[in-house]
Design a protein around this motif. Structure first.
Motif, mmCIF file in Angstrom:
data_model
loop_
_atom_site.group_PDB
_atom_site.id
_atom_site.type_symbol
_atom_site.label_atom_id
_atom_site.label_comp_id
_atom_site.label_asym_id
_atom_site.label_seq_id
_atom_site.Cartn_x
_atom_site.Cartn_y
_atom_site.Cartn_z
ATOM 1 N N PHE A 366 0.660 -1.452 0.171
ATOM 2 C CA PHE A 366 0.079 -0.143 -0.192
ATOM 3 C C PHE A 366 0.964 1.201 0.004
ATOM 4 O O PHE A 366 0.350 2.478 -0.180
ATOM 5 C CB PHE A 366 -1.108 0.390 0.885
ATOM 6 N N LEU A 367 1.662 1.351 0.372
ATOM 7 C CA LEU A 367 2.770 2.125 0.128
ATOM 8 C C LEU A 367 3.966 2.367 -0.610
ATOM 9 O O LEU A 367 4.873 3.524 -1.079
ATOM 10 C CB LEU A 367 3.832 3.004 2.270
ATOM 11 N N LYS A 368 4.445 1.327 -1.136
ATOM 12 C CA LYS A 368 5.366 1.545 -2.175
ATOM 13 C C LYS A 368 4.853 0.934 -3.366
ATOM 14 O O LYS A 368 4.775 0.917 -4.880
ATOM 15 C CB LYS A 368 6.179 -0.320 -1.400
ATOM 16 N N GLY A 369 3.654 -0.111 -3.912
ATOM 17 C CA GLY A 369 2.785 0.075 -5.034
ATOM 18 C C GLY A 369 2.572 -1.385 -5.007
ATOM 19 O O GLY A 369 2.557 -1.396 -6.476
ATOM 20 N N ALA A 370 2.896 -2.622 -4.329
ATOM 21 C CA ALA A 370 2.509 -3.741 -5.025
ATOM 22 C C ALA A 370 1.495 -4.334 -4.760
ATOM 23 O O ALA A 370 1.440 -5.177 -3.790
ATOM 24 C CB ALA A 370 3.974 -5.020 -3.818
ATOM 25 N N ALA A 371 0.288 -4.352 -5.412
ATOM 26 C CA ALA A 371 -0.547 -4.509 -5.177
ATOM 27 C C ALA A 371 -1.763 -4.181 -6.297
ATOM 28 O O ALA A 371 -1.645 -3.447 -7.445
ATOM 29 C CB ALA A 371 -1.377 -3.346 -4.170
ATOM 30 N N GLY A 372 -2.554 -5.087 -6.811
ATOM 31 C CA GLY A 372 -3.257 -5.779 -8.059
ATOM 32 C C GLY A 372 -4.981 -5.602 -7.853
ATOM 33 O O GLY A 372 -5.139 -5.748 -6.305
ATOM 34 N N HIS A 373 -5.486 -5.833 -8.848
ATOM 35 C CA HIS A 373 -6.890 -5.901 -8.400
ATOM 36 C C HIS A 373 -7.938 -7.002 -9.327
ATOM 37 O O HIS A 373 -7.097 -7.140 -9.904
ATOM 38 C CB HIS A 373 -8.317 -4.597 -8.496
ATOM 39 N N ILE A 374 -8.590 -7.970 -8.668
ATOM 40 C CA ILE A 374 -9.102 -8.959 -9.807
ATOM 41 C C ILE A 374 -10.547 -8.282 -9.014
ATOM 42 O O ILE A 374 -11.003 -8.669 -8.195
ATOM 43 C CB ILE A 374 -8.996 -10.345 -8.830
ATOM 44 N N LYS A 375 -11.485 -8.204 -10.602
ATOM 45 C CA LYS A 375 -12.679 -7.790 -10.520
ATOM 46 C C LYS A 375 -13.366 -8.921 -10.897
ATOM 47 O O LYS A 375 -13.326 -10.098 -11.983
ATOM 48 C CB LYS A 375 -12.425 -6.801 -12.007
ATOM 49 N N VAL A 376 -14.059 -9.807 -9.900
ATOM 50 C CA VAL A 376 -14.730 -11.336 -9.939
ATOM 51 C C VAL A 376 -16.627 -10.826 -10.261
ATOM 52 O O VAL A 376 -17.078 -9.999 -9.123
ATOM 53 C CB VAL A 376 -15.054 -11.521 -9.254
ATOM 54 N N ASP A 377 -17.588 -10.893 -11.762
ATOM 55 C CA ASP A 377 -18.453 -10.946 -11.555
ATOM 56 C C ASP A 377 -18.365 -12.751 -10.980
ATOM 57 O O ASP A 377 -18.839 -13.853 -10.929
ATOM 58 C CB ASP A 377 -18.996 -10.872 -13.110
ATOM 59 N N GLY A 378 -21.204 -12.800 -10.850
ATOM 60 C CA GLY A 378 -21.359 -13.937 -10.315
ATOM 61 C C GLY A 378 -22.610 -13.338 -9.760
ATOM 62 O O GLY A 378 -22.743 -12.247 -8.999
ATOM 63 N N GLU A 379 -22.678 -14.828 -8.938
ATOM 64 C CA GLU A 379 -23.874 -14.134 -7.856
ATOM 65 C C GLU A 379 -23.117 -14.381 -6.681
ATOM 66 O O GLU A 379 -22.752 -15.080 -6.446
ATOM 67 C CB GLU A 379 -24.845 -15.571 -8.060
ATOM 68 N N TRP A 380 -23.748 -13.470 -5.466
ATOM 69 C CA TRP A 380 -23.114 -13.295 -4.611
ATOM 70 C C TRP A 380 -23.791 -14.396 -3.508
ATOM 71 O O TRP A 380 -25.222 -15.146 -4.004
ATOM 72 C CB TRP A 380 -23.526 -12.568 -3.918
ATOM 73 N N ASP A 381 -22.958 -15.413 -2.703
ATOM 74 C CA ASP A 381 -23.719 -16.346 -2.044
ATOM 75 C C ASP A 381 -23.739 -16.079 -0.108
ATOM 76 O O ASP A 381 -22.796 -16.042 0.340
ATOM 77 C CB ASP A 381 -23.030 -17.398 -2.014
ATOM 78 N N ASP A 382 -24.934 -16.190 0.113
ATOM 79 C CA ASP A 382 -24.988 -15.101 1.397
ATOM 80 C C ASP A 382 -24.657 -16.724 2.195
ATOM 81 O O ASP A 382 -24.194 -16.520 3.295
ATOM 82 C CB ASP A 382 -26.949 -15.439 1.883
#
Length: 395
Positions: A366-382
């Motif tokens: 978070f302070l140096k930059g070693a982060a990425g994202h994964i966007k996941v689509d689908g139905e939520w499972d309660d």
């Protein structure tokens, strides 16, 4: 202007002789690029086991007996199209890499000189199967200033190919090796002496994945398949600051060398990033998946130890040391990756949403930059996660 000398004044030809003397202390389915913006498709049409005996028989073929295929390399985090299980005999997989010396922007106007295989940091992933041959053409354009080569940790002998691939500006070389070990491995430039850590710290590294011919297996010899794959190359940069604390920029790659080396000696990176820049794998660059999809993540770090972690997910199957001959570890929260290596992990997404893929030294992410994202689509499972009671005022 071309510079045919290393930092110690040794000419390229002299250095090549010194280096070779050992003194320096297909696409497998044919040409094709990734399906979609980031992820490459993988082919699982032949999910059958050849069995160990057949796989080992494949080791005895010679390059001249085999079909040749060209693998089109693609910018990370995408990977080339490939088979999960090898079909037929081994192949000679031809790849081509051109070195680019250029400036990139790490974040908000902060720039760094890089030496980039095929123009990307990290360099593109190469994928083959065990006992395939990889025949690599390395091109060093005459517009470059430095000598370059490639040391592939997947190769056996001759400093990983380093002493056979040293090329001056305006030269190219063709080099071939047999992929005798299955696993994930890094490659990097290693032209000798202080040039080795400097070139690596300029982003000159990448990864090669050598799949077992029978495909990935768990401890019970069950097939482990995946729907898509991503390559995350973690890199540490060392950008000098001026007396006012502002990051410095340089007009030429050689002009940056001495001051960058001084920062490197502190072992304190100014930036630690995924795929060449802060935020490269966020926003439009985010990785994607769907609920129910299994995703293979290959992660490399050429210099420093790191700790891959999927916030909200796990490593269902993890080869932390990158050795596919070992049974994978199961259900890990975080796995340790030694500097100078690459690891692999498979996770099947079970919930939609935005996942953070991080180096779990959270200061570095978070302070140096070693982060990425994964966007996941689908139905939520309660059943897996639910807010039982919304926030209310405490009375």
């Amino acid at each position: 202007m071309e510079n045919n000398h290393l930092d110690n004044g040794t000419s390229i030809d002299e250095n090549r002789r010194h280096f070779i003397g050992g003194s320096v202390g297909a696409s497998l389915l044919g040409a094709g690029v990734a399906a979609g913006l980031l992820s490459s498709s993988v082919t699982a049409s032949t999910l059958v086991s050849h069995g160990p005996s057949k796989a080992h028989r494949m080791a005895h073929y010679k390059a001249e007996q085999l079909e040749r295929v060209t693998q089109d390399l693609v910018p990370p985090p995408a990977v080339p199209k490939h088979e999960l299980v090898a079909t037929g005999k081994p192949k000679v997989v031809e790849v081509r890499m051109t070195v680019e010396e250029k400036q990139i922007e790490l974040e908000n106007g902060t720039k760094a000189w890089v030496c980039a295989f095929n123009g990307s940091v990290p360099g593109p992933m190469i994928i083959c199967h065990q006992y395939d041959y990889v025949e690599l053409t390395l091109v060093n354009p005459k517009t470059n200033m430095l000598a370059h080569n490639i040391d592939l940790h997947a190769a056996t002998g001759a400093l990983g190919g380093g002493e056979l691939t040293l090329v001056a500006p305006g030269e190219e070389v063709v080099f071939r090796f047999k992929a005798s070990k299955a696993g994930t491995f890094i490659y990097h430039c290693a032209p000798g002496g202080v040039m080795i850590p400097w070139h690596v710290a300029m982003g000159m590294h990448g990864a090669i994945m050598v799949l077992p011919r029978e495909g990935l297996r768990d401890s019970d010899n069950n097939m482990i398949s995946y729907d898509k794959a991503y390559y995350i190359g973690e890199a540490d940069f060392y950008v000098p600051k001026d007396p006012k604390g502002k990051y410095k920029a340089y007009d030429t790659v050689m002009g940056s060398m001495n001051e960058v080396l001084e920062v490197m000696k502190s072992l304190t990176p100014s930036h630690i990033v995924f795929n060449g820049a802060v935020g490269a794998l966020t926003g439009r660059g985010s990785m994607t998946a769907k609920v129910g999809e299994s995703v293979l993540f290959v992660h490399s770090q050429a210099n420093r130890d790191t700790r891959p972690h999927i916030i909200g997910g796990h490593g269902d199957y993890v080869w932390a040391a990158g050795n596919f001959a070992d049974s994978p570890q199961r259900d890990l929260e975080t796995w340790m990756l030694a500097g100078g290596s690459a690891c692999a992990a498979v996770y099947t997404f079970r919930q939609p949403g935005l996942y953070a893929y991080v180096n779990h030294n959270l200061i570095e992410s978070f302070l140096k930059g070693a982060a990425g994202h994964i966007k996941v689509d689908g139905e939520w499972d309660d059943d897996l996660m639910v807010q039982v009671k919304k926030p209310t005022a405490i009375v």
